[in-house]
Design a protein around this motif. Structure first.
Motif, mmCIF file in Angstrom:
data_model
loop_
_atom_site.group_PDB
_atom_site.id
_atom_site.type_symbol
_atom_site.label_atom_id
_atom_site.label_comp_id
_atom_site.label_asym_id
_atom_site.label_seq_id
_atom_site.Cartn_x
_atom_site.Cartn_y
_atom_site.Cartn_z
ATOM 1 N N SER A 1 31.912 43.035 31.137
ATOM 2 C CA SER A 1 31.092 43.508 32.247
ATOM 3 C C SER A 1 29.802 44.063 31.675
ATOM 4 C CB SER A 1 31.816 44.596 33.053
ATOM 5 O OG SER A 1 31.726 45.844 32.412
ATOM 6 N N TRP B 1 33.504 41.093 40.844
ATOM 7 C CA TRP B 1 34.736 41.878 40.806
ATOM 8 C C TRP B 1 35.393 41.828 42.172
ATOM 9 C CZ3 TRP B 1 37.872 44.577 37.506
ATOM 10 C CH2 TRP B 1 38.759 45.500 38.074
ATOM 11 N N THR C 1 43.431 39.309 29.575
ATOM 12 C CA THR C 1 42.894 39.779 30.838
ATOM 13 C C THR C 1 43.721 40.966 31.326
ATOM 14 O OG1 THR C 1 42.181 39.106 33.060
ATOM 15 C CG2 THR C 1 44.253 38.166 32.242
ATOM 16 N N MET D 1 37.898 39.699 29.585
ATOM 17 C CA MET D 1 36.996 40.137 30.641
ATOM 18 C C MET D 1 35.899 40.993 30.028
ATOM 19 S SD MET D 1 37.715 42.307 34.130
ATOM 20 C CE MET D 1 38.703 40.975 34.802
ATOM 21 N N VAL E 1 31.540 41.021 36.940
ATOM 22 C CA VAL E 1 32.266 41.019 35.674
ATOM 23 C C VAL E 1 32.097 39.628 35.077
ATOM 24 C CG1 VAL E 1 33.897 42.856 36.219
ATOM 25 C CG2 VAL E 1 34.415 40.506 36.914
ATOM 26 N N GLN F 1 40.992 39.497 39.587
ATOM 27 C CA GLN F 1 40.154 39.167 38.438
ATOM 28 C C GLN F 1 40.965 38.426 37.370
ATOM 29 O OE1 GLN F 1 40.679 42.312 39.598
ATOM 30 N NE2 GLN F 1 38.819 42.552 40.821
ATOM 31 N N CYS G 1 38.598 43.430 45.031
ATOM 32 C CA CYS G 1 39.048 42.053 44.881
ATOM 33 C C CYS G 1 38.222 41.137 45.761
ATOM 34 C CB CYS G 1 40.527 41.926 45.243
ATOM 35 S SG CYS G 1 40.964 42.617 46.854
ATOM 36 N N THR H 1 41.448 34.898 38.564
ATOM 37 C CA THR H 1 40.253 34.093 38.315
ATOM 38 C C THR H 1 40.205 33.612 36.878
ATOM 39 O OG1 THR H 1 38.998 35.288 40.007
ATOM 40 C CG2 THR H 1 37.723 34.097 38.353
ATOM 41 N N ASP I 1 30.353 46.725 45.088
ATOM 42 C CA ASP I 1 30.863 45.631 44.258
ATOM 43 C C ASP I 1 30.067 45.630 42.954
ATOM 44 O OD1 ASP I 1 32.131 43.354 43.318
ATOM 45 O OD2 ASP I 1 31.458 42.045 44.934
#
Length: 325
Positions: free
Chosen positions: A83, A118, A30, A81, A260, A37, A197, A40, A257
């Motif tokens: 997207s 995201w 990550t 990650m 992801v 992110q 965030c 998470t 925003d």
């Protein structure tokens, strides 16, 4: 119960099977560990490691998601990650993937386990700054994110689309990583700091312990240029008032925003992915008192697969079971 470890990623790949009588260690990469992110994703790894017998996830934090996702595609990583944007670029051999061979086959070996926001981009200045809108940053020194990264390009693009101001011409966008960029803001060396965030964000909690902050937006967030910037995978999002004790905004601020995801190898065993997906969503509610940002995570959002990326069959099975699909 196993304890989550942060470890350097090994070069070899793991091929999970439908039965894991022996302990299975999966490798996840990550972005910078201080970012929401990454938190998470590490939380996902921790929950799965603690709640699924025989599965342990090692997390290596740092580096770029664009590189990590390609490593997943090549089988050198199990998770990273993802997207919609970067999967689309790999599928179509564009931008940083323009020289990648077998791009379509590689893109096909990247699937989605879960999507998550995201987080709205927060354009932050000190309370006593004379910058009240993004339109006022002409001549200012700002941190948009590490140059060349997705966050940098998104912040730069939102500013250009809403105000017409161009980084490097109308204002100075400093070259820095996430850590040094935030430190520059703490030290008062830059006029504006940007971070996307899910609230509450660690960086703004820290900043507002001693100082007051104002989040700013553009004077006008409409128009053809804005619609083109948002495209298919971004959307307008508000940064509300009253998020932080020393936030002086008296109303919401418009920003943008995007979604992801946690991307996994498509060739990872279906039941393995199902068990991880199930374990996360059945246990994430237990942490929201300590991690209030996790309250916005839902299976319905997690099941959203936009653009060219598809849900992994194991994840899809879980989302159908709970009615998220």
């Amino acid at each position: 119960m196993r304890k989550l470890t942060l470890a350097t990623i090994f070069a070899s790949t793991l091929f999970a099977t439908s039965s894991w009588a022996e302990d299975v260690t999966l490798k996840m990469a990550t972005i910078a560990p201080s970012l929401g992110q990454a938190i998470t994703m590490s939380t996902f790894a921790n929950i799965v490691t603690e709640n699924v017998d025989g599965i342990s996830i090692e997390v290596a934090a740092g580096g770029a998601a664009t590189v990590h996702m390609l490593e997943v595609a090549n089988g050198n990583l199990d998770m990273s990650m993802g997207s919609p944007t970067i999967h689309f670029l790999l599928t179509n051999k564009k931008a940083m993937y323009k020289d990648v061979e077998d791009n379509e086959a590689l893109a096909a070996n990247v699937s989605q386990l879960m999507a998550f926001p995201w987080g709205a981009y927060h354009f932050a200045v000190r309370a006593d700054s004379d910058i009240e809108y993004l339109d006022d940053i002409e001549g200012a020194t700002v941190f948009l994110g590490p140059q060349g990264g997705g966050a940098y390009n998104a912040a730069k693009g939102w500013i250009a689309a809403t105000t017409g101001l161009v980084a490097g011409e109308d204002y100075d966008a400093i070259k820095a990583n996430w850590k040094t960029g935030f430190q520059a803001f703490l030290d008062g060396k830059i006029d504006m700091y940007v971070n996307g965030c899910i609230d509450p964000c660690q960086q703004f909690i820290q900043f507002t312990e001693t100082e007051k902050v104002r989040f700013i937006g553009p004077e006008d967030h409409t128009g053809e240029a804005v619609d083109k910037f948002l495209g298919k995978f971004r959307h307008r999002a508000e940064v509300p008032a009253g998020l932080y004790e020393n936030q002086i905004n008296d109303g919401p601020v418009m920003s943008n925003d995007t979604g992801v995801s946690i991307a996994v190898r498509t060739d990872m065993d279906e039941d393995l992915v199902y068990q991880m997906t199930k374990a996360f969503w059945e246990n994430v509610g237990n942490i929201t008192s300590d991690a209030p940002w996790a309250k916005v995570l839902t299976p319905e959002y997690g099941a959203k697969a936009e653009g060219t990326i598809k849900l992994h069959p194991g994840a899809e099975r879980y989302y159908k079971e709970v009615g998220a699909l």
